[in-house]
Scaffold this motif. Structure first.
Motif, PDB file in Angstrom:
ATOM      1  N   SER A 114      -1.606   2.429  -6.882  1.00 60.22           N
ATOM      2  CA  SER A 114      -0.920   3.121  -5.781  1.00 60.22           C
ATOM      3  C   SER A 114       0.279   3.896  -6.299  1.00 60.22           C
ATOM      4  N   SER A 160       0.816  -1.218   0.000  1.00 61.14           N
ATOM      5  CA  SER A 160       0.000   0.000   0.000  1.00 61.14           C
ATOM      6  C   SER A 160       0.848   1.265   0.000  1.00 61.14           C
ATOM      7  N   ASP A 161       2.009   1.213   0.644  1.00 66.68           N
ATOM      8  CA  ASP A 161       2.877   2.395   0.714  1.00 66.68           C
ATOM      9  C   ASP A 161       4.124   2.145  -0.136  1.00 66.68           C
ATOM     10  N   SER A 196      -4.064  -2.985  -7.629  1.00 68.90           N
ATOM     11  CA  SER A 196      -3.907  -1.912  -6.649  1.00 68.90           C
ATOM     12  C   SER A 196      -2.457  -1.482  -6.486  1.00 68.90           C
ATOM     13  N   GLN A 219       0.423   7.902  -5.994  1.00 69.57           N
ATOM     14  CA  GLN A 219       1.471   8.435  -5.129  1.00 69.57           C
ATOM     15  C   GLN A 219       2.497   9.222  -5.929  1.00 69.57           C
TER      16      GLN A 219
END
Length: 408
Positions: free
Chosen positions: A241, A213-214, A237, A245
């Motif tokens: 992301s 996710s990060d 995803s 980002q």
């Protein structure tokens, strides 16, 4: 023998001949194993690939089956489905049970290359069909089998092809952000080859875990590399992301960003504000032709979402598989696989397709660009089709294939 006896004998012989004719003309239905054709959809139904495949692929397969009236060769068509959770051991276990206990004849989709490889090998051992929409080029390369076919796209068409276009446009220094499993590795390999083949250079690569996710630290290292182009060798995803980002960190105004594996649901998730201008190759866009629109509207009525290229590919694959059973007059895997290679593919998306010797489904690809918010007229109106890429240009030349089935 009297004339009366001769007539009686002739009548009896005619009756026996008629019975034999019925028996001889009816093996089509008798040659369906277990008196049912059973198809499995095995994919990610709860994780990062669930939107682009998931239960939408199940619905797409159901639409193909309904076109046949739920029957082929007079026998019922059954559909089963399961979530492999993006784990090769779980996927292989489900497939083994389907083949050995439940009489499943073919498995479609996968949406994860590691799972796909495990099931492709198992299916070949069990003499079963696989209809693969996962992306690694090795499915029709070193891992190819006589009973498997690869639909939609692969890491060559969307990795090599896209990187070649970008490098030729002057974006000749590349930094790779690669999801760390078979899918990402395959894409990264094809991107790297395209860049070097066209005079560019890959200046670095970072691999990150699936379903991260990060990704900020990875993106910042890509930014520090000063590469002209950052390539996100990922999907679902993970890819969205990276795109979101990169926008948040102000990377994209200074460095270009390419994502070889982009789906309609990804753009829907990111929104046009974040995704606008992104270019990539796709095998399907719902609004490209009247036929694709009509089919997609039927899909939308059931799913409340327009179909992705994977879901359209599952429909196409299942439909072609059933047509091959019909033509072969049996569900025997070898006979059906041969017919799949013989029959042309023509449906709501593929206008002049075929299955190549190595199992690669040959069809045109499309270079698309994500619209600006002001250009979109309604929900799901996201792409502009920039150009068609002919099949022979989109996919790896047969002569370069590592598939052992290919005659050298």
């Amino acid at each position: 023998m009297s004339s009366k006896a001769l007539k009686f004998f002739a009548a009896g012989l005619a009756a026996l001949t008629a019975i034999a004719s019925v028996v001889a003309s009816g093996p089509a239905s008798a040659q369906v194993s277990g008196d049912v054709v059973k198809i499995g959809i095995l994919n990610d139904q709860s994780g990062l690939y669930s939107d682009l495949a998931g239960v939408g692929s199940v619905e797409a397969a159901r639409l193909a089956i309904e076109e046949f009236g739920g029957q082929v060769l007079g026998k019922k068509i059954e559909l089963v489905w399961a979530d492999h959770q993006n784990k090769a051991d779980i996927g292989a276990g489900i497939a083994r049970a389907w083949f050995d206990k439940d009489g499943v004849d073919a498995i479609a989709d996968f949406s994860n290359s590691s799972v796909g490889f495990a099931v492709q090998a198992l299916a070949n051992e069990r003499k079963k069909i696989t209809l693969i929409t996962a992306a690694s080029s090795d499915f029709t390369g070193k891992a190819c089998t006589p009973l498997s076919t690869q639909w939609v796209y692969n890491s060559y068409s969307n990795g090599y092809g896209l990187a070649r276009l970008m490098t030729q446009r002057g974006l000749d220094s590349v930094y790779l952000l690669t999801v760390d499993y078979a899918f990402g590795h395959a894409f990264a390999n094809d991107v790297r080859k395209a860049v070097t083949d066209n005079g560019g250079k890959v200046v670095g690569e970072l691999r990150f875990p699936l379903n991260s996710s990060d990704l900020s630290s990875y993106l910042l290292q890509g930014q520090a590399s000063k590469a002209k182009l950052i390539v996100a060798a990922s999907a679902g995803s993970d890819m969205t992301s990276i795109v979101k980002q990169a926008t948040e960190f102000g990377i994209t105004p200074k460095q270009a960003l390419a994502a070889p594996s982009v789906f309609l649901t990804d753009v829907h998730s990111m929104g046009l504000q974040a995704a606008q201008g992104l270019q990539f190759l796709t095998a399907f866009y719902w609004d490209r032709t009247a036929a694709s629109r009509a089919w997609s509207e039927k899909f939308f009525a059931r799913r409340k979402a327009m179909p992705t290229m994977t879901q359209a590919g599952v429909y196409s694959a299942v439909r072609h598989y059933l047509k091959a059973i019909e033509a072969a007059k049996t569900d025997d895997a070898a006979a059906v696989a041969n017919k799949m290679r013989e029959l042309p593919i023509k449906d709501m998306n593929i206008e002049n397709g075929r299955v190549r010797e190595d199992g690669q489904v040959m069809h045109d690809m499309y270079l698309v660009e994500v619209k600006k918010p002001a250009e979109s007229k309604r929900a799901w109106d996201y792409y502009k089709v920039v150009a068609a890429v002919p099949a022979e240009q989109a996919f790896q030349p047969l002569g370069a294939s590592a598939c052992p089935l290919v005659k050298k």
